[in-house]
Motif scaffolding. Structure first.
Motif, PDB file in Angstrom:
ATOM      1  N   SER A   1       0.307   3.853  -0.006  1.00  0.00           N
ATOM      2  CA  SER A   1       0.027   5.083   1.478  1.00  0.00           C
ATOM      3  C   SER A   1       0.845   4.869   2.707  1.00  0.00           C
ATOM      4  CB  SER A   1      -1.600   5.613   1.540  1.00  0.00           C
ATOM      5  OG  SER A   1      -2.494   4.049   1.540  1.00  0.00           O
ATOM      6  N   GLU A   2       0.859   3.716   3.133  1.00  0.00           N
ATOM      7  CA  GLU A   2       1.518   3.419   3.987  1.00  0.00           C
ATOM      8  C   GLU A   2       2.807   2.712   4.297  1.00  0.00           C
ATOM      9  OE1 GLU A   2      -0.523   0.143   4.931  1.00  0.00           O
ATOM     10  OE2 GLU A   2      -2.905   1.213   5.655  1.00  0.00           O
TER      11      GLU A   2
ATOM     12  N   ASP B   1       0.466  -1.042   0.118  1.00  0.00           N
ATOM     13  CA  ASP B   1      -0.260   0.281   0.112  1.00  0.00           C
ATOM     14  C   ASP B   1       1.054   1.209  -0.689  1.00  0.00           C
ATOM     15  OD1 ASP B   1      -1.173   2.434   0.778  1.00  0.00           O
ATOM     16  OD2 ASP B   1      -3.123   0.600   1.620  1.00  0.00           O
TER      17      ASP B   1
END
Length: 237
Positions: free
Chosen positions: A67-68, A65
């Motif tokens: 975004s992480e 991911d």
């Protein structure tokens, strides 16, 4: 040409590079040039050096991911997702399939993904996992572009491997033009994606046959320098 194919869709630029863009992998070929090639590619896309995100790909079914993920760390996995579409994503191949995906949530928020679907990852479920991660963010209307890779007429494998892998995956079964067992990764990827409710766009191109593309298998036969092309998905503007 620097791009084998490129287009814009729903506010995103999607493309697959060619040999003219140079080798983009740090671990094969002229690795010392790869960083410079990546920087030139980023500049062509209007991005700062290092903003285009690459993975340490290991033929797994692991999805990262974006975004992480720490942007200065090289993360290990074989697919990216961007839950708001803001992350410029790259995936490298040289006979495996690069798969780029766009989607949106019910509220119109875009999502994107990029996956490396080689034989091991495809069998292990990298595409199913990528779609599942998009669905986790309530993705709807998912579209996937399957880019250039080794075609079913060229991807020769031993008979035993063919039989073991294709018994319950009939779409994967193929035969080379010279009559030996082969695998059709593209057909299998399309079956997997369509079964998951994903619309599929096929981008033609066999890496083994097209001299404009990098091919691991062809380089082993001809002795030409190894390299990796990339599938790219990034916001426009």
């Amino acid at each position: 040409m620097a791009w084998w194919w490129e287009t814009e869709h729903a506010g995103f630029r999607l493309g697959f590079t060619s040999r003219a863009q140079g080798n983009l992998a740090l671990h094969v070929g002229e690795g010392n040039d790869a960083a410079a090639n990546r920087a030139r590619l980023a500049a062509r896309l209007g991005l700062a050096t290092g903003q285009l995100r690459f993975l340490n790909q290991v033929h797994s079914a692991e999805v990262v991911d974006a975004s992480e993920a720490d942007p200065v760390t090289v993360h290990t996995g074989d697919a990216w997702i961007s839950p708001d579409g803001s992350h410029p994503l790259a995936i490298m191949v040289a006979d495996c399939l690069p798969v780029l995906l766009t989607a949106q949530r019910a509220d119109g928020t875009p999502l994107t993904a990029a996956a490396h679907a080689g034989r091991p990852g495809l069998i292990a479920g990298i595409l199913e996992n990528t779609v599942a991660q998009l669905r986790r963010y309530s993705a709807v209307e998912i579209t996937a572009w399957i880019g250039p890779g080794a075609c079913g007429d060229c991807y020769e494998v031993p008979q035993k491997m063919h039989d073991e892998l294709t018994g319950d995956r009939p779409a994967l079964s193929s035969t080379t033009r010279w009559g030996t067992p082969a695998l059709d990764l593209r057909a299998q990827a399309a079956v997997v994606l369509q079964a998951a409710g994903v619309a599929v766009v096929d981008v033609p191109g066999c890496t083994i046959e097209a001299p404009q593309l990098f091919s691991h298998r062809r380089s082993q036969r001809t002795g030409e320098p190894e390299g990796r092309l990339a599938g790219i998905i990034t916001p426009v503007g």
